[in-house]
Design an enzyme around this catalytic site. Sequence first.
Site, mmCIF file in Angstrom:
data_model
loop_
_atom_site.group_PDB
_atom_site.id
_atom_site.type_symbol
_atom_site.label_atom_id
_atom_site.label_comp_id
_atom_site.label_asym_id
_atom_site.label_seq_id
_atom_site.Cartn_x
_atom_site.Cartn_y
_atom_site.Cartn_z
ATOM 1 N N TYR A 1 0.821 -1.277 0.131
ATOM 2 C CA TYR A 1 -0.009 0.147 0.009
ATOM 3 C C TYR A 1 0.877 1.377 -0.188
ATOM 4 O O TYR A 1 0.709 2.165 -0.793
ATOM 5 C CB TYR A 1 -0.942 0.002 0.986
ATOM 6 N N ASP B 1 3.126 -2.188 10.574
ATOM 7 C CA ASP B 1 2.816 -1.001 11.417
ATOM 8 C C ASP B 1 4.032 -0.312 11.825
ATOM 9 O O ASP B 1 5.046 -0.861 12.549
ATOM 10 C CB ASP B 1 2.198 -1.640 12.467
HETATM 11 P P1 NAD Z 1 -12.963 4.310 1.550
HETATM 12 O O1 NAD Z 1 -12.520 3.136 1.339
HETATM 13 O O2 NAD Z 1 -14.184 4.679 2.480
HETATM 14 O O3 NAD Z 1 -13.288 5.131 0.134
HETATM 15 C C1 NAD Z 1 -12.615 4.823 -1.055
HETATM 16 C C2 NAD Z 1 -13.524 4.987 -2.202
HETATM 17 O O4 NAD Z 1 -12.924 4.538 -3.290
HETATM 18 C C3 NAD Z 1 -14.581 4.212 -1.818
HETATM 19 O O5 NAD Z 1 -15.826 4.680 -2.038
HETATM 20 C C4 NAD Z 1 -14.448 2.710 -2.840
HETATM 21 O O6 NAD Z 1 -15.648 2.103 -3.257
HETATM 22 C C5 NAD Z 1 -13.932 3.895 -3.959
HETATM 23 N N1 NAD Z 1 -13.247 2.879 -5.099
HETATM 24 C C6 NAD Z 1 -12.077 2.111 -4.702
HETATM 25 N N2 NAD Z 1 -11.549 1.366 -5.768
HETATM 26 C C7 NAD Z 1 -12.201 2.055 -6.892
HETATM 27 C C8 NAD Z 1 -12.000 1.822 -8.238
HETATM 28 N N3 NAD Z 1 -11.495 0.794 -8.846
HETATM 29 N N4 NAD Z 1 -12.775 2.590 -8.792
HETATM 30 C C9 NAD Z 1 -13.614 3.584 -8.456
HETATM 31 N N5 NAD Z 1 -13.671 3.736 -6.946
HETATM 32 C C10 NAD Z 1 -12.857 2.912 -6.210
HETATM 33 O O7 NAD Z 1 -11.475 4.770 2.049
HETATM 34 P P2 NAD Z 1 -11.450 6.645 2.795
HETATM 35 O O8 NAD Z 1 -10.833 6.229 3.914
HETATM 36 O O9 NAD Z 1 -12.292 7.313 2.389
HETATM 37 O O10 NAD Z 1 -9.850 7.015 1.622
HETATM 38 C C11 NAD Z 1 -10.033 7.784 0.650
HETATM 39 C C12 NAD Z 1 -8.515 7.909 0.070
HETATM 40 O O11 NAD Z 1 -7.746 8.650 1.286
HETATM 41 C C13 NAD Z 1 -8.010 6.676 -0.291
HETATM 42 O O12 NAD Z 1 -7.018 6.938 -1.471
HETATM 43 C C14 NAD Z 1 -6.999 6.433 0.720
HETATM 44 O O13 NAD Z 1 -5.905 5.491 0.457
HETATM 45 C C15 NAD Z 1 -6.610 7.883 1.406
HETATM 46 N N6 NAD Z 1 -6.111 7.736 2.748
HETATM 47 C C16 NAD Z 1 -7.080 7.601 3.641
HETATM 48 C C17 NAD Z 1 -6.639 7.469 5.263
HETATM 49 C C18 NAD Z 1 -7.818 7.206 6.229
HETATM 50 O O14 NAD Z 1 -7.089 7.342 7.321
HETATM 51 N N7 NAD Z 1 -8.952 6.996 5.937
HETATM 52 C C19 NAD Z 1 -5.201 7.711 5.402
HETATM 53 C C20 NAD Z 1 -4.345 8.038 4.397
HETATM 54 C C21 NAD Z 1 -4.916 7.846 3.044
#
Ligand code: NAD
Length: 322
Positions: free
Chosen positions: A145, A283
């Site tokens: 990741y 982690d």
């Molecule tokens: P989430 O899983 O709730 O949201 C991700 C969304 O992307 C989902 O709605 C999913 O259906 C959609 N998705 C996944 N694959 C897809 C594809 N192939 N085509 C179209 N849509 C697709 O996660 P989140 O926590 O809302 O994360 C959002 C972003 O933030 C991500 O890029 C994640 O890597 C990044 N991020 C999140 C965190 C955190 O703490 N939540 C930390 C660091 C980075």
Amino acid sequence: MNKILITGGAGFIGSNLTEYFLNKGYYVVCLDNFATGHRYNIEPFLENSNYKLIEGDIRDLETCKTAVEGVDYILHQAALGSVPRSIKDPVTSNDVNVTGFLNMLIAARDANIKRFVYAASSSTYGDSESLPKVEDVIGKPLSPYAVTKFVNELYADVFSKTYGIQCIGLRYFNVFGRRQDPNGAYAAVIPLFVKQLINHESPKINGTGDYSRDFTYIDNVIQMNELAMLSENAEAVNTVYNTAVGDRTTLNDLMHYLKKYLSEFDPEIANVNTIYGPNRIGDIPHSLASIKKAEKLLGYKPSHTIDKGLKEAVQWYWENLK
Ligand code: NAD
């Protein structure tokens, strides 16, 4: 009217961004394949005439090209999150997070959008032990990741230099808040612990509980996206920013706060035991961001400490999970 494409708009962060920008009068297009997002997250928007849902996959370039038509700004959130998921299935994480990202950049380049703001990650700091994390000092990635998220930054940098598109990466640090999914094998700790405590089940901490994180409330993340999208400071673009609070909390302290706030609704929660297990592969022990760069170049000022954010999040889960 300005038009924003929010990829991953049915997910936790994407649906919160959607709600915020619709309320501000923007037209919002959501591109999501519902891999980890949910229809109930976007239900309130479906009747809004300023909202359009495109159900599709960022791994398909034509879909990305259709989604960016007439768009001013892109807030790219779609990805497969979770370190353990990427360890179990690195190929799918790479397809979505790298190929999908590249497709979005190509679509953005060809559509002449104003700015491409994307979800980067604190996992890019990898094995670097220096604290607080400053944007220029990173280590080696510790999971597939983390590799994908670092590659995103490299591609964005190359696209801004080669094709002149404006990109800003936001390295999110452990985001939490309303609508974060408490279910599934890859649920994040805060919603998972909250759900378990509400059900009087013992949450399990991996390790001794002294690992710490810069837990960041969703409203701070929304603020960073808006600042990154609209900043007129030429020095502020084509770079990355820590998106955090600049404060760290151990998992033991987190559990203490969660029990404290939840027991205001149900006093028995104070007596639920915590279980301790082995540390998880990939982690890092501690994570704490410097937010100086965002403060200086974007004018960022976090509205929520962890304490304030946890109170709001716990209240939301109590009302919505019961
Ligand atoms: P989430 O899983 O709730 O949201 C991700 C969304 O992307 C989902 O709605 C999913 O259906 C959609 N998705 C996944 N694959 C897809 C594809 N192939 N085509 C179209 N849509 C697709 O996660 P989140 O926590 O809302 O994360 C959002 C972003 O933030 C991500 O890029 C994640 O890597 C990044 N991020 C999140 C965190 C955190 O703490 N939540 C930390 C660091 C980075």
